[in-house]
Structure formats: structure tokens, C-alpha cells
Design a protein around this motif. Structure first.
Motif, PDB file in Angstrom:
ATOM      1  N   SER A 138      -2.185  -7.619  -4.995  1.00 52.75           N
ATOM      2  CA  SER A 138      -2.093  -7.016  -6.361  1.00 52.75           C
ATOM      3  C   SER A 138      -3.271  -5.930  -6.596  1.00 52.75           C
ATOM      4  O   SER A 138      -2.752  -5.166  -7.377  1.00 52.75           O
ATOM      5  CB  SER A 138      -2.186  -7.959  -7.550  1.00 52.75           C
ATOM      6  N   ILE A 139      -4.179  -5.825  -5.724  1.00 51.11           N
ATOM      7  CA  ILE A 139      -5.078  -4.857  -5.961  1.00 51.11           C
ATOM      8  C   ILE A 139      -5.065  -3.642  -4.617  1.00 51.11           C
ATOM      9  O   ILE A 139      -6.301  -3.095  -4.558  1.00 51.11           O
ATOM     10  CB  ILE A 139      -6.548  -5.373  -6.319  1.00 51.11           C
ATOM     11  N   VAL A 140      -4.172  -3.760  -4.049  1.00 50.50           N
ATOM     12  CA  VAL A 140      -4.105  -2.975  -2.596  1.00 50.50           C
ATOM     13  C   VAL A 140      -4.369  -1.440  -3.083  1.00 50.50           C
ATOM     14  O   VAL A 140      -5.040  -0.782  -2.281  1.00 50.50           O
ATOM     15  CB  VAL A 140      -2.704  -2.948  -1.982  1.00 50.50           C
ATOM     16  N   HIS A 141      -4.000  -0.899  -4.084  1.00 50.05           N
ATOM     17  CA  HIS A 141      -4.109   0.486  -4.704  1.00 50.05           C
ATOM     18  C   HIS A 141      -5.250   0.447  -5.180  1.00 50.05           C
ATOM     19  O   HIS A 141      -5.547   1.644  -6.219  1.00 50.05           O
ATOM     20  CB  HIS A 141      -2.892   0.930  -5.466  1.00 50.05           C
ATOM     21  N   ASP A 142      -6.376  -0.422  -5.364  1.00 48.18           N
ATOM     22  CA  ASP A 142      -7.608  -0.348  -6.034  1.00 48.18           C
ATOM     23  C   ASP A 142      -7.216  -0.025  -7.764  1.00 48.18           C
ATOM     24  O   ASP A 142      -7.973   0.951  -8.177  1.00 48.18           O
ATOM     25  CB  ASP A 142      -8.349   0.659  -5.538  1.00 48.18           C
TER      26      ASP A 142
ATOM     27  N   GLY B   7       0.877  -1.210  -0.127  1.00 52.47           N
ATOM     28  CA  GLY B   7       0.109  -0.076  -0.040  1.00 52.47           C
ATOM     29  C   GLY B   7       0.843   1.212   0.016  1.00 52.47           C
ATOM     30  O   GLY B   7       0.465   2.321  -0.804  1.00 52.47           O
ATOM     31  N   ALA B   8       1.985   1.275   0.743  1.00 55.37           N
ATOM     32  CA  ALA B   8       2.680   2.505   0.818  1.00 55.37           C
ATOM     33  C   ALA B   8       3.641   2.477  -0.333  1.00 55.37           C
ATOM     34  O   ALA B   8       3.857   3.541  -0.684  1.00 55.37           O
ATOM     35  CB  ALA B   8       3.916   2.193   2.096  1.00 55.37           C
ATOM     36  N   MET B   9       3.907   1.328  -0.922  1.00 56.36           N
ATOM     37  CA  MET B   9       4.671   1.593  -2.237  1.00 56.36           C
ATOM     38  C   MET B   9       3.989   2.095  -3.419  1.00 56.36           C
ATOM     39  O   MET B   9       4.213   2.914  -4.227  1.00 56.36           O
ATOM     40  CB  MET B   9       4.980  -0.084  -2.997  1.00 56.36           C
ATOM     41  N   HIS B  10       2.520   1.999  -3.375  1.00 53.13           N
ATOM     42  CA  HIS B  10       1.725   2.549  -4.319  1.00 53.13           C
ATOM     43  C   HIS B  10       1.199   4.081  -3.857  1.00 53.13           C
ATOM     44  O   HIS B  10       0.466   4.770  -4.795  1.00 53.13           O
ATOM     45  CB  HIS B  10       0.527   1.760  -4.574  1.00 53.13           C
ATOM     46  N   GLY B  11       1.619   4.292  -2.735  1.00 55.43           N
ATOM     47  CA  GLY B  11       1.335   5.693  -2.310  1.00 55.43           C
ATOM     48  C   GLY B  11       0.087   5.638  -1.641  1.00 55.43           C
ATOM     49  O   GLY B  11      -0.674   6.879  -1.856  1.00 55.43           O
ATOM     50  N   VAL B  12      -0.645   4.776  -0.978  1.00 51.87           N
ATOM     51  CA  VAL B  12      -2.007   4.742  -0.820  1.00 51.87           C
ATOM     52  C   VAL B  12      -2.025   5.269   0.662  1.00 51.87           C
ATOM     53  O   VAL B  12      -1.211   5.095   1.456  1.00 51.87           O
ATOM     54  CB  VAL B  12      -2.578   3.335  -0.509  1.00 51.87           C
ATOM     55  N   GLU B  13      -2.982   6.429   0.995  1.00 52.83           N
ATOM     56  CA  GLU B  13      -2.912   6.905   2.045  1.00 52.83           C
ATOM     57  C   GLU B  13      -3.389   5.818   3.419  1.00 52.83           C
ATOM     58  O   GLU B  13      -4.184   5.073   3.174  1.00 52.83           O
ATOM     59  CB  GLU B  13      -4.304   7.975   2.152  1.00 52.83           C
ATOM     60  N   LYS B  14      -3.093   6.279   4.667  1.00 50.22           N
ATOM     61  CA  LYS B  14      -2.902   5.255   5.540  1.00 50.22           C
ATOM     62  C   LYS B  14      -4.633   4.818   6.033  1.00 50.22           C
ATOM     63  O   LYS B  14      -4.956   3.842   6.203  1.00 50.22           O
ATOM     64  CB  LYS B  14      -2.399   5.976   7.025  1.00 50.22           C
TER      65      LYS B  14
ATOM     66  N   ALA C 132      -6.347   1.488   5.686  1.00 48.09           N
ATOM     67  CA  ALA C 132      -7.034   0.347   6.639  1.00 48.09           C
ATOM     68  C   ALA C 132      -8.161   0.046   6.157  1.00 48.09           C
ATOM     69  O   ALA C 132      -8.578  -1.048   6.389  1.00 48.09           O
ATOM     70  CB  ALA C 132      -6.993   1.480   7.842  1.00 48.09           C
ATOM     71  N   GLU C 133      -9.003   1.075   5.630  1.00 49.79           N
ATOM     72  CA  GLU C 133     -10.266   0.477   5.232  1.00 49.79           C
ATOM     73  C   GLU C 133     -10.372  -0.382   3.965  1.00 49.79           C
ATOM     74  O   GLU C 133     -11.269  -1.409   4.144  1.00 49.79           O
ATOM     75  CB  GLU C 133     -11.068   1.611   4.815  1.00 49.79           C
ATOM     76  N   ARG C 134      -9.382  -0.403   3.109  1.00 47.95           N
ATOM     77  CA  ARG C 134      -9.367  -1.278   2.095  1.00 47.95           C
ATOM     78  C   ARG C 134      -8.931  -2.516   2.456  1.00 47.95           C
ATOM     79  O   ARG C 134      -9.521  -3.471   2.041  1.00 47.95           O
ATOM     80  CB  ARG C 134      -8.341  -0.816   0.822  1.00 47.95           C
ATOM     81  N   LYS C 135      -8.349  -2.711   3.431  1.00 45.98           N
ATOM     82  CA  LYS C 135      -7.549  -3.979   4.063  1.00 45.98           C
ATOM     83  C   LYS C 135      -8.849  -4.710   4.797  1.00 45.98           C
ATOM     84  O   LYS C 135      -8.752  -6.108   4.492  1.00 45.98           O
ATOM     85  CB  LYS C 135      -6.417  -3.624   5.108  1.00 45.98           C
ATOM     86  N   ARG C 136      -9.532  -3.961   5.781  1.00 43.82           N
ATOM     87  CA  ARG C 136     -10.573  -4.633   6.420  1.00 43.82           C
ATOM     88  C   ARG C 136     -11.625  -5.087   5.297  1.00 43.82           C
ATOM     89  O   ARG C 136     -12.071  -6.240   5.452  1.00 43.82           O
ATOM     90  CB  ARG C 136     -11.282  -3.511   7.123  1.00 43.82           C
ATOM     91  N   GLU C 137     -11.733  -4.393   4.145  1.00 46.52           N
ATOM     92  CA  GLU C 137     -12.794  -4.629   3.342  1.00 46.52           C
ATOM     93  C   GLU C 137     -12.423  -6.065   2.530  1.00 46.52           C
ATOM     94  O   GLU C 137     -12.918  -7.059   2.478  1.00 46.52           O
ATOM     95  CB  GLU C 137     -13.166  -3.595   2.084  1.00 46.52           C
ATOM     96  N   LEU C 138     -11.090  -5.886   1.755  1.00 44.68           N
ATOM     97  CA  LEU C 138     -10.643  -6.987   1.093  1.00 44.68           C
ATOM     98  C   LEU C 138     -10.294  -8.459   1.961  1.00 44.68           C
ATOM     99  O   LEU C 138     -10.513  -9.541   1.476  1.00 44.68           O
ATOM    100  CB  LEU C 138      -9.232  -6.553   0.298  1.00 44.68           C
ATOM    101  N   PHE C 139      -9.748  -8.021   2.970  1.00 44.54           N
ATOM    102  CA  PHE C 139      -9.368  -9.140   3.919  1.00 44.54           C
ATOM    103  C   PHE C 139     -10.509  -9.847   4.256  1.00 44.54           C
ATOM    104  O   PHE C 139     -10.627 -11.297   4.573  1.00 44.54           O
ATOM    105  CB  PHE C 139      -8.776  -8.922   5.278  1.00 44.54           C
ATOM    106  N   SER C 140     -11.659  -9.398   4.563  1.00 38.47           N
ATOM    107  CA  SER C 140     -12.984  -9.846   4.823  1.00 38.47           C
ATOM    108  C   SER C 140     -13.590 -10.696   3.780  1.00 38.47           C
ATOM    109  O   SER C 140     -14.140 -11.588   3.772  1.00 38.47           O
ATOM    110  CB  SER C 140     -13.859  -8.648   5.602  1.00 38.47           C
TER     111      SER C 140
END
Lengths: 366, 262
Positions: free
Chosen positions: B167-171, B120-127, B131-139
């Protein structure tokens, strides 16, 4: 932010793996154990320009001069009073003092010649040469050597000669153990190409490796360095007071030299690792580089009168100026220039690594 | 307003040649010093569809996908992803794509949770977004249960899920997948195919390469048949097959090119 994440990842990888921490600290412990058991000295053969004071008179100085010149060195004999001469030698303002007893050449027997010398390499070399010549030429006289060398001088001389070589070698080993796995390992496993597919800049990937790996390698190097320092008492019978004989400036310059050498070596190994297709291949190439580095640092122990051009030579500059500082010379600007040169070479190598990361031929073998 | 008929991926006359080493010359039994991997390749893929590049091994599929993901540069031609040129704007292209292969390329030492944050940091995604994306995708993909377990301790299927989600961490709008089920066991292959269907449902455009006919028939809306670095046929799956099975159609084309009878 991306660079910080890359740096944090390397630190996380290292400090959360007890085995890696152990392998970086282990060399220091081993050195401490091994050097408490064995030790060796390396002598030097160098050409000098001796300045020798002479109290009294003798034609034997001509014999000594001829022998000195035959060995490739030169000598200037300067007449002086005995006490004044001793003080000069003690302060290392002259290579040695020859004291001939009164009417030395005319006396049939019972005359004596004393050689006063100090702990410098130059002075010791002259003493060895002159005492041999005089003993050979003046069998009927007694030849006595007097040294101003103290136990601390011996320890300093040992430290100045050997420690830079050891530091350079230990730093290299520490850099090798962390860099090969982190760069060549990631390339071999393909995890580096996963990072390459993100939008992070190649220069950030290179810096994200060099900065944390240098810090980790510095810890390993410090471990090895301390191993040597604490094993010195057993190794040469010198106490740690010899290291206390240096001022803050000397320690600061030593630290700067070592700290500039660490990222340089990490960058060299990282470059080799980036070029290699596997950890095994990178290990092979790095071993060759290590031999070169060791050769350079061993050579520097024999070549003590190198000019300031060594500032521009990586590895050699660190060894030479560390040796000089440990030998008691505080060469501030030369040491700082050497640090600057090392950092410049590191920057060039980081740029080179970034270029290699962009090369499809190097990264994907096409 | 965005034109839905504007291609998300547009490759124009791509060409890529590789120098052959002596070893490669020996293996391929050739005196040629260079090999043309991709030869004037052009095609387009559109929003929300799964586009399959179908071809035998060595046809140039992987090279094409690597060009599109900016890992290598084309010798000639250009490709545009979301309107960004792979030649001129590789950084922008990388921002809007997710690229992965069936080979697992995640460091085993780290946990899925850590790697998700790292990439996420590599793609420059805001913290906060991360966090929201992780919650959604992991679930959504069932990773919560093993998010704190090191990757090296996970099963192949779990690892593949983690790899896919990262691979889709940065949407990204486009997901490029090289040989998605190659070498995977049936259970893990199902994880991948289900994931691709889910991605399509999420509105992503997917570009995949494969030599497995059933995978194309099951997943792809459109297909391009690539042989010897050239695009031979390209179009909607039904139109391309013309009532035949994809396998029959492929071999008809393949042997036709070589002047052989099927």
C-alpha cells in the motif's frame, strides 16, 4: 508502462500455473478422442433458384418444375448439349443436368433419365427432389443419378457446414474458462478494487484484461480447432487433404475472422463478469450467452443464403463467412468488413467495461 | 515552503446517499428507498498525525474513506488530499494515497516480490526507484525471508505485512486504512499497529476508521466521532475526552444523541 504491467500480470498468472495451461489445452485433446468415436451430419433445407440444363426433351420437366415450386424454390430449365451440360454442372455453373434418352415421352418403355449433379448444397437438394419426382412419375423408365461429388468435396461440404459452428463453440469455451476467473474472480476476491485504488486508468485495466485473455483464449481455441481437424479422418472418413485444398488467402481470412471473434467473445464475457458479483453469478449469465451464440451458429448452418447484412451481426458474421470460405468462396471484402465489425464491437465493449469499472454501483454494489 | 498547518486531508460537507434494494429494505426493516450514509461531513487531518474516525457499524466510516480514496464519488461536497480534489482530480489523489483494509486483497498466486513490482508499475514508479524502495521496505518490515513465496502459502501475519508494504509502494504522503485490525488475531493486529507507528515515524499522515476504542487511544493524535453519517465531535484526543476515557465519552455522546441516560 501500466498497461504493459497489467498485460504481463495476466500472462504471468496463466503461464506459471500448469493447471491453467492444462485446462485450456484439455478440450482439444478431449475433442480429438471423442470425435474419433462419434460423428453426425446435419442436413439443410433451403429455398433455391435452380438453374438446370436439359439434354433431350420430356414433359416430365413440367412435373419437376411444379414440385420444385411447391417446395418454395424456383427452377429454370435450359436446353443444352449433354457434354456441355456436364461440364457446366461439374464447374458448378448449373444446379444439375437432366439427360433424357431419345424420344423419351413417346417410348413405351426402356427409356432412361440421368441426373448429373455436383457437391454443392443447392445441387444435392435438386437431385434429391428431382430423383424422387422422376422415380414416382416415370416408373417404366430407369432413373440414374450421377454425381460429380468427390471425397474431397464431401469433406469440404462437411467442413464448411460444421467447422464454423465448432470453432465458434470452442472459442467461446476457451474464452469462458480464462475470462470468468480473471475478471469475476478478481472482483469477488476484492483484488480488482486494490487495483482500482491505484492511479491506473480504467480503460487500461479493461485493455489489460482483454488483450492477454484474448491471446490465451486463442491458444485454447487453437487447441480445440486442431483437435477437430486431426479427428476428421476418423469422424467422416475424409483425409486432411480437404483442408489442403484451400489457398493462402482462405487461410488468412479464416485466421482473421477467428482472431477478431476471440477478443469479441472475451469482451462479452468480461462485461458480464464485471457486472456480476461472483464467479458463480457470472457463470450463470455466461451460460445463457453461450446458448445464444450456439443457437446463432446452428441457425447459420441452415440459412445458407443470407445477405451481406450479416457482416454487421456479431457471431453470425464469423460463422457465415467462415462457412463460405471453407465452402470454397473467397469473399475478401465481406470477410474483412466482418473482421472490422467484430473489432469495432470489441472496442465498444472495452469502453463499456471501463465505464463499469468506474461505476461504484457495479464495483461496490451500492 | 510548505505550510505545516495546512491540512493534508480536508473534507468539506461530504454527503453520500445510497439507493436501498428491496432486500436491504427488508433487512433494515424500512420503507425508505434511500439511505444517507454520509451527511454533511467535514474534518481535517494534518501532516504526520494519525487521525481516527470512530463510530459504530453503519455510521458512514467506510463510505467516507472510500470517498477520500476516490473509489466512490460524493453526491455533495468535496474533499482535498494534498490539495487535490477527489471530484476533479481523482488520478492525482490516487497518486498520493495508499488505501487498504483489514481484508486481504492480494492474489494468492503471486509472490510478494512480484506484487510489489506490479503495484509499483500501477503507480508509475520508476524501476530503479522501485528496486531501492523494495530493498528498503522488505528489509525494514522483514519480508525478505518470504519475498519469493506465493502469498497463498504465507501466514495471515505475513500476508498482512505484504499488504501493508504494497500500500505504500509509491511512497504516498497519506495512508488511508479502513478498520485496520478488524477480524485479525492478536498477533496480526500487533503487526498492523506496529506498522502504523512505523509509518508515523516515517512522516506519513494516516487516516484510519475503527470502532475499537483502545486502538484509537493507543495510536491516534486526533479523533472524529461519527454517528449516523454526521461528525459529532472532532479534535485532539485529550481535548475531546476531557479527562474521561474515550469509551465513556463516546457513549455519553451516543446516548445523549438518542435522549437516553448512560
Amino acid at each position: 508502462m501500466k498497461l504493459v504491467a497489467l498485460i504481463k500480470k495476466e500472462f504471468h498468472r496463466f503461464f506459471h500455473d500448469p493447471r491453467l495451461v492444462f485446462t485450456i489445452i484439455l478440450p482439444g485433446l478431449l475433442i480429438f478422442l471423442i470425435y474419433n468415436v462419434i460423428g453426425s451430419f446435419v442436413g439443410t433445407t433451403e429455398k433455391y433458384q435452380y438453374k438446370v440444363y436439359v439434354a433431350g426433351e420430356s414433359s416430365l420437366t413440367e412435373v419437376v418444375k411444379a414440385t420444385v415450386e411447391a417446395s418454395g424454390s424456383t427452377v429454370e430449365f435450359v436446353p443444352i448439349g449433354e457434354e456441355e451440360g456436364k461440364a457446366a454442372v461439374k464447374d458448378e455453373k448449373a444446379s444439375a443436368l437432366l439427360v433424357f434418352s431419345g424420344n423419351f415421352d413417346a417410348a413405351a418403355e426402356g427409356g432412361s433419365v440421368e441426373i448429373w449433379y455436383n457437391g454443392s448444397a443447392e445441387s444435392s437438394a435438386f437431385y434429391n427432389l428431382a430423383s424422387a419426382v422422376l422415380r414416382e412419375s416415370a416408373m417404366r423408365f430407369s432413373v440414374t443419378g450421377h454425381s460429380f461429388v468427390t471425397g474431397q468435396d464431401l469433406a469440404k461440404s462437411f467442413i464448411a457446414n460444421l467447422l464454423p459452428f465448432l470453432v465458434v463453440t470452442f472459442v467461446f469455451s476457451a474464452c469462458m474458462s480464462v475470462t470468468l476467473e480473471s475478471v469475476a474472480g478478481e472482483k469477488e476476491r476484492g483484488t480488482l478494487s486494490t487495483i482500482l485504488a491505484t492511479s491506473v486508468k480504467r480503460s487500461h485495466i479493461a485493455l489489460g484484461k482483454i488483450i492477454p485473455l484474448s491471446c490465451i483464449a486463442a491458444i485454447g481455441a487453437a487447441s480445440s480447432f486442431l483437435g477437430v481437424v486431426f479427428s476428421l479422418p476418423k469422424l467422416i472418413g475424409a483425409d486432411l487433404g480437404a483442408l489442403g485444398g484451400y489457398g493462402f488467402g482462405s487461410y488468412a481470412l479464416l485466421l482473421l475472422l477467428i482472431m477478431s471473434y476471440v477478443p469479441l467473445i472475451v469482451s462479452v464475457i468480461a462485461s458480464v463478469s464485471t457486472l456480476s458479483r461472483s464467479v458463480k453469478e457470472a457463470s450463470g449469465y455466461t451460460s445463457v450467452v453461450m446458448i445464444l451464440v450456439m443457437l446463432i451458429s446452428i441457425l447459420s448452418m441452415f440459412l445458407t443464403q443470407l445477405g451481406d447484412w450479416v457482416i454487421a451481426v456479431p457471431v453470425l458474421n464469423a460463422v457465415v463467412y467462415m462457412g463460405k470460405i471453407l465452402g470454397g468462396e473467397l469473399l475478401v471484402w465481406q470477410s474483412l468488413l466482418a473482421v472490422g465489425a467484430n473489432l469495432l464491437y470489441t472496442a465498444l465493449l472495452v469502453w463499456l467495461i471501463a465505464k463499469m469499472l468506474s461505476s461504484e454501483r457495479i464495483m461496490f454494489g451500492k | 515552503m510548505e505550510d505545516i498547518f495546512e491540512p493534508i486531508v480536508k473534507a468539506e460537507n461530504l454527503k453520500k446517499t445510497f439507493a436501498l434494494s428491496r432486500k436491504q429494505q427488508r433487512v433494515e426493516k424500512t420503507q425508505l428507498t434511500h439511505k444517507v450514509a454520509v451527511n454533511g461531513l467535514s474534518f481535517s487531518a494534518y501532516r504526520g498525525e494519525i487521525y481516527g474516525l470512530l463510530g459504530p457499524n453503519g455510521a458512514g466510516k467506510t463510505t467516507t474513506l472510500r470517498i477520500l480514496s476516490t473509489l466512490i464519488r460524493p453526491d455533495e461536497g468535496d474533499a482535498y488530499l494534498m490539495g487535490h480534489s477527489v471530484r476533479k482530480e481523482p488520478q492525482k489523489v490516487r497518486d498520493c494515497i495508499g488505501f487498504l483494509t483489514s481484508e486481504l486483497k492480494l492474489e494468492g498466486f503471486f509472490t510478494p516480490d512480484y506484487l510489489f513490482d506490479f503495484f509499483g508499475a500501477m503507480h508509475g514508479v520508476e524501476k530503479e526507484v522501485l528496486a531501492e524502495r523494495k530493498r528498503e521496505l522488505f528489509s525494514r518490515f522483514g519480508i525478505d525471508a518470504f519475498s519469493q513465496v506465493r502469498v497463498r502459502d504465507l501466514s495471515t501475519g505475513m500476508k498482512q505485512k505484504v499488504s501493508l508494504v504494497i500500500s505504500i509502494v509509491h511512497d504516498p504522503d497519506v495512508v488511508i486504512f479502513d478498520e485496520p485490525t478488524n477480524g485479525l488475531d492478536v498477533l496480526t493486529a500487533k503487526v498492523v499497529t506496529d506498522f502504523l507507528v512505523e509509518l508515523k515515524r516515517m512522516g506519513k499522515s494516516i487516516l484510519l476508521s475503527t470502532h475499537i476504542f483502545s486502538l484509537v487511544e493507543k495510536l491516534c493524535d486526533r479523533v472524529g466521532i461519527i454517528i449516523d453519517g454526521k461528525m459529532i465531535e472532532d479534535g485532539p484526543l485529550a481535548d475531546l475526552c476531557g479527562g474521561k476515557s474515550l469509551e465513556d465519552k463516546f457513549f455519553e455522546i451516543y446516548y445523549g444523541l438518542r435522549g437516553e441516560v448512560v
